[in-house]
Design a protein around this motif. Structure first.
Motif, mmCIF file in Angstrom:
data_model
loop_
_atom_site.group_PDB
_atom_site.id
_atom_site.type_symbol
_atom_site.label_atom_id
_atom_site.label_comp_id
_atom_site.label_asym_id
_atom_site.label_seq_id
_atom_site.Cartn_x
_atom_site.Cartn_y
_atom_site.Cartn_z
ATOM 1 N N LYS A 6 13.973 71.278 48.100
ATOM 2 C CA LYS A 6 12.633 70.707 48.269
ATOM 3 C C LYS A 6 12.408 70.223 49.703
ATOM 4 O O LYS A 6 11.355 70.466 50.297
ATOM 5 C CB LYS A 6 12.432 69.542 47.291
ATOM 6 N N VAL A 7 13.401 69.538 50.254
ATOM 7 C CA VAL A 7 13.240 69.013 51.612
ATOM 8 C C VAL A 7 13.321 70.142 52.630
ATOM 9 O O VAL A 7 12.697 70.074 53.697
ATOM 10 C CB VAL A 7 14.269 67.908 51.919
ATOM 11 N N ALA A 8 14.040 71.203 52.311
ATOM 12 C CA ALA A 8 14.078 72.372 53.196
ATOM 13 C C ALA A 8 12.691 72.987 53.301
ATOM 14 O O ALA A 8 12.253 73.401 54.384
ATOM 15 C CB ALA A 8 15.075 73.400 52.666
ATOM 16 N N LEU A 9 11.981 73.034 52.183
ATOM 17 C CA LEU A 9 10.636 73.602 52.166
ATOM 18 C C LEU A 9 9.663 72.721 52.945
ATOM 19 O O LEU A 9 8.892 73.209 53.773
ATOM 20 C CB LEU A 9 10.152 73.754 50.723
ATOM 21 N N SER A 10 9.727 71.415 52.694
ATOM 22 C CA SER A 10 8.746 70.500 53.304
ATOM 23 C C SER A 10 9.045 70.180 54.761
ATOM 24 O O SER A 10 8.129 69.914 55.546
ATOM 25 C CB SER A 10 8.684 69.199 52.503
ATOM 26 N N SER A 11 10.312 70.218 55.154
ATOM 27 C CA SER A 11 10.684 69.812 56.515
ATOM 28 C C SER A 11 10.416 70.889 57.559
ATOM 29 O O SER A 11 10.307 70.594 58.743
ATOM 30 C CB SER A 11 12.167 69.433 56.561
ATOM 31 N N GLY A 12 10.383 72.137 57.117
ATOM 32 C CA GLY A 12 10.209 73.227 58.069
ATOM 33 C C GLY A 12 11.499 73.637 58.756
ATOM 34 O O GLY A 12 11.469 74.444 59.695
ATOM 35 N N ASP A 63 17.247 76.466 59.667
ATOM 36 C CA ASP A 63 18.640 76.806 59.360
ATOM 37 C C ASP A 63 19.350 75.581 58.795
ATOM 38 O O ASP A 63 18.803 74.481 58.773
ATOM 39 C CB ASP A 63 19.367 77.335 60.599
ATOM 40 N N ALA A 64 20.562 75.806 58.326
ATOM 41 C CA ALA A 64 21.318 74.741 57.670
ATOM 42 C C ALA A 64 21.623 73.583 58.615
ATOM 43 O O ALA A 64 21.651 72.422 58.208
ATOM 44 C CB ALA A 64 22.612 75.300 57.086
ATOM 45 N N GLU A 65 21.842 73.888 59.882
ATOM 46 C CA GLU A 65 22.155 72.841 60.858
ATOM 47 C C GLU A 65 20.979 71.894 61.040
ATOM 48 O O GLU A 65 21.141 70.668 61.074
ATOM 49 C CB GLU A 65 22.538 73.483 62.195
ATOM 50 N N SER A 87 15.254 59.580 49.007
ATOM 51 C CA SER A 87 16.009 58.324 48.975
ATOM 52 C C SER A 87 16.070 57.643 50.335
ATOM 53 O O SER A 87 16.472 56.489 50.448
ATOM 54 C CB SER A 87 17.446 58.596 48.512
ATOM 55 N N GLY A 88 15.669 58.373 51.381
ATOM 56 C CA GLY A 88 15.770 57.833 52.736
ATOM 57 C C GLY A 88 17.015 58.294 53.458
ATOM 58 O O GLY A 88 17.132 58.154 54.672
ATOM 59 N N GLU A 89 17.981 58.845 52.715
ATOM 60 C CA GLU A 89 19.191 59.395 53.319
ATOM 61 C C GLU A 89 18.891 60.750 53.947
ATOM 62 O O GLU A 89 18.001 61.470 53.498
ATOM 63 C CB GLU A 89 20.278 59.601 52.268
ATOM 64 N N THR A 90 19.657 61.088 54.972
ATOM 65 C CA THR A 90 19.576 62.451 55.485
ATOM 66 C C THR A 90 20.351 63.355 54.535
ATOM 67 O O THR A 90 21.161 62.887 53.715
ATOM 68 C CB THR A 90 20.173 62.572 56.889
ATOM 69 N N ARG A 143 25.408 75.562 53.277
ATOM 70 C CA ARG A 143 25.852 76.687 54.095
ATOM 71 C C ARG A 143 24.724 77.481 54.746
ATOM 72 O O ARG A 143 24.784 77.806 55.925
ATOM 73 C CB ARG A 143 26.682 77.631 53.226
ATOM 74 N N ARG A 144 23.706 77.838 53.949
ATOM 75 C CA ARG A 144 22.671 78.741 54.473
ATOM 76 C C ARG A 144 21.288 78.362 53.977
ATOM 77 O O ARG A 144 21.133 77.756 52.918
ATOM 78 C CB ARG A 144 22.945 80.187 54.042
#
Length: 291
Positions: free
Chosen positions: A98-104, A107-109, A118-121, A140-141
């Protein structure tokens, strides 16, 4: 010193996932302060995570998130299939997708620095998860697709994930094609996408196979052309029989719908990772002093 009650230990255990004795010890050392005890366990967990970081993590899960015009796949690895089915691991993978989609993040890094609800990275949550499950966990990916065209997304059993970009057609066809790619794993979209050096090598092999047949040159040429066409169809999405209707090829299904596949991406858990083969019988015998 504050009384360390069973309910307090239980609450800390539920919050951190740590063992009962570890929780009781942390509460005792922090005078019953549950937040301080949780922080102490987190710090301890980070130290444990470092020791587990070198372990091979080749199991895990593919998670998917999708919104209009975009979709992502994320591969999160664990050491064993047992942990890959753990509720904490599953919840983590869904949140990461979900955060991968919203954050833009591309890549995994880059995804490691994105913040969860939760506020955590992602990286902080990953190391905390390692402390809970007792295994190495790796994000990983990440595969992202954004387009004004249709995007078909499909995840099979958490093990294989596919995104397909489709120009024209329908959402149903886009998802069906994603299912096809998951099942058949074609390397290329169409014969036109197959590298020229691969085609040249296949022609050389086909010629060697028929050169002693005694047939005229023009017949040999047609035989080689037929072999090459068959090979290219087998390794191309458009040339394969469509898994949802094997009476027609994918190319025919696309033509009927007035659609075109622009591209696709397929992720499978653990592909490309060299797995360690453990000889558990020898290990047990060694520990028992029998070997």
């Amino acid at each position: 010193m504050a009384e360390i009650t069973a309910s307090l230990v239980k609450e800390l255990r539920e919050r951190t996932g740590a063992g009962m004795m570890e929780c009781k010890k942390a509460l005792t050392e922090n005078n019953g302060d549950i937040q301080a005890a949780a922080d102490a366990l987190r710090k301890s967990g980070l130290a444990k995570a470092d020791k587990k970081a070198s372990r091979v993590a080749a199991e895990g899960r593919i998670a998917m998130a999708q919104a209009p015009g975009k979709a992502v796949l994320v591969e999160v690895n664990s050491e064993t299939d047992f942990v890959a089915k753990d509720s904490n691991f599953l919840a983590f993978t869904e949140e990461v997708a979900k955060v991968a989609l919203s954050s833009g993040a591309d890549d995994a890094e880059a995804l490691k620095a994105a913040k969860l609800g939760s506020g955590e990275t992602v990286e902080e949550a990953r190391t905390a998860l390692i402390a809970k499950v007792g295994e190495n966990v790796q994000v990983r990916r990440l595969a992202r697709m954004e387009s004004g065209n249709l995007i078909g997304a499909y995840v099979h059993g958490g093990r294989i994930g596919v995104l397909v970009e489709l120009k024209g057609g329908s959402d149903e066809l886009a998802r069906g094609l994603a299912m096809h790619v998951a099942a058949m794993n074609p390397p290329y979209v169409s014969p036109a996408h197959v590298p020229a050096d691969f085609v040249a090598r296949e022609k050389e092999i086909a010629l060697a196979q028929v050169k002693d047949s005694g047939k005229p040159a023009e017949i040999l040429e047609k035989m080689v052309a037929g072999k090459i066409a068959k090979t290219l169809a087998e390794i191309s999405l458009t040339g394969q029989p469509y898994v949802l209707d094997t009476n027609q090829t994918v190319e025919a299904a696309l033509k009927a719908a007035g659609a075109e596949v622009i591209g696709f991406v397929r992720l499978a858990v653990g592909e490309g990772i060299e797995k360690q083969a453990d000889d558990f019988a020898s290990e047990v015998m060694k520990q028992a002093g029998l070997a």
